[in-house]
Design an enzyme around this catalytic site. Structure first.
Site, short mmCIF file in Angstrom:
data_model
loop_
_atom_site.label_atom_id
_atom_site.label_comp_id
_atom_site.label_asym_id
_atom_site.label_seq_id
_atom_site.Cartn_x
_atom_site.Cartn_y
_atom_site.Cartn_z
N MET A 5 6.36 78.59 73.60
CA MET A 5 6.02 77.16 73.66
C MET A 5 5.75 76.72 72.22
SD MET A 5 3.63 77.40 77.04
CE MET A 5 3.50 79.18 76.90
N MET B 140 1.97 80.00 72.00
CA MET B 140 1.73 78.55 71.78
C MET B 140 1.37 78.32 70.32
SD MET B 140 -0.55 77.69 75.14
CE MET B 140 -0.19 78.41 76.74
N HIS C 230 4.06 88.71 81.35
CA HIS C 230 4.40 87.39 80.80
C HIS C 230 3.48 87.08 79.62
CE1 HIS C 230 6.07 83.29 81.20
NE2 HIS C 230 4.85 82.86 80.90
N ASP D 91 2.48 84.32 76.77
CA ASP D 91 2.54 82.89 76.44
C ASP D 91 2.26 82.65 74.97
OD1 ASP D 91 3.08 81.56 78.97
OD2 ASP D 91 1.16 82.41 79.61
N SER E 127 0.54 86.64 83.76
CA SER E 127 0.45 86.01 82.43
C SER E 127 -0.85 86.46 81.78
CB SER E 127 0.47 84.49 82.57
OG SER E 127 -0.05 83.92 81.39
N MET F 25 8.75 75.11 84.69
CA MET F 25 7.30 74.91 84.55
C MET F 25 6.81 74.10 85.74
SD MET F 25 6.34 76.60 81.98
CE MET F 25 4.61 76.15 82.11
N HIS G 129 7.39 83.82 76.58
CA HIS G 129 7.58 82.38 76.83
C HIS G 129 7.15 81.64 75.57
CE1 HIS G 129 5.93 78.73 79.36
NE2 HIS G 129 6.94 78.38 78.57
N ASP H 107 6.27 79.01 86.74
CA ASP H 107 5.10 79.29 85.91
C ASP H 107 4.14 78.12 85.93
OD1 ASP H 107 3.32 80.15 83.98
OD2 ASP H 107 4.76 80.06 82.32
#
Ligand SMILES: O=C(CO)[C@H](O)[C@H](O)COP(=O)(O)O
Ligand SMILES: [Co+2]
Length: 216
Positions: free
Chosen positions: A66, A35, A31, A33, A7, A135, A64, A173
């Site tokens: 979020m 957000m 990966h 992330d 990540s 998660m 991913h 994760d």
């Protein structure tokens, strides 16, 4: 063979291309992330960064999301070069529609569940997804401690996959490191996301090898 997905949340963003090159040879996915400061308290990466790192590596970009209203951004991330786009069940009242939208972009579709969300919440969609991300911390930050109660959900997802011959990969994760990786894999995890356990170490190759050798 268990896959490793570093990540980049814990990487140095000033030298992101070099950071990705540093883990590429030992990894299976990168990966990413994303957000938004609403679904989770933190703000990170948008499609511009995915577009910028796309030429840096041939590894699949495992994005991913979020974020709230992920359906507004699926096309932008697909066009930027995402290979897998995963959305949270908790952010999608129309989950089936978003999964179909991701697939229509020609991208693999994943669904994510938070530690407090039971597998039953995603059971109706399991035959449609390419990846299920469990998660193992509450999303929003790197470097948190692994939550053991998530292991039984990994086991359930493995059982359902075997029973119905579903094709999804089971990914975990959060808080994944040499001390926690084996229990995830023993429960049925096939892809391990790790951020701080890799990027906070001086030698990333050794850090990944350390996680892999903990699985033996
Ligand atoms: O989705 C995430 C956080 O919401 C990250 O992928 C995850 O936390 C990785 O960080 P670490 O391995 O340090 O826990
Ligand atoms: Co993540």
């Amino acid at each position: 063979m268990t896959k490793i997905a570093p990540s980049i949340l814990s990487a140095n963003f000033a030298t992101l291309a070099d950071e990705i090159k540093d883990v590429e040879a030992d990894s299976d996915y990168i990966h990413v992330d994303v957000m938004d400061g609403h679904f989770v308290p933190n703000i990170t990466i948008g499609p511009l960064i995915v577009d910028a790192i796309r030429p840096v590596t041939d590894l699949p970009l495992d994005v991913h999301l979020m974020i709230e209203n992920p359906e507004h951004y699926v096309s932008a991330f697909a066009e930027a070069g995402a290979d897998i786009i995963s959305v949270h069940q908790e952010a999608c009242p129309h989950l089936h529609r978003v999964v179909q939208q991701i697939k229509a972009e020609g991208v693999k579709a994943g669904v994510v569940i938070n530690p407090a969300t039971p597998v039953s919440q995603i059971e109706p969609i399991l035959g449609d997804v390419d990846l299920v991300l469990v998660m193992t911390v509450n999303p929003g930050f790197g470097g948190q401690s692994f939550i053991d109660s998530t292991l039984s959900k990994i086991e359930s997802l493995k059982e359902l996959k075997d029973k119905h011959l579903y094709h999804y990969e089971i990914e975990v994760d959060g808080g994944v490191k040499a001390e926690t990786a084996k229990k995830c894999v023993d429960a049925g995890a096939e892809v391990l996301v790790a951020g701080s356990a890799i990027f906070n170490q001086d030698n990333r190759s050794d850090a990944i090898k350390n996680i892999k050798s903990s699985l033996k």
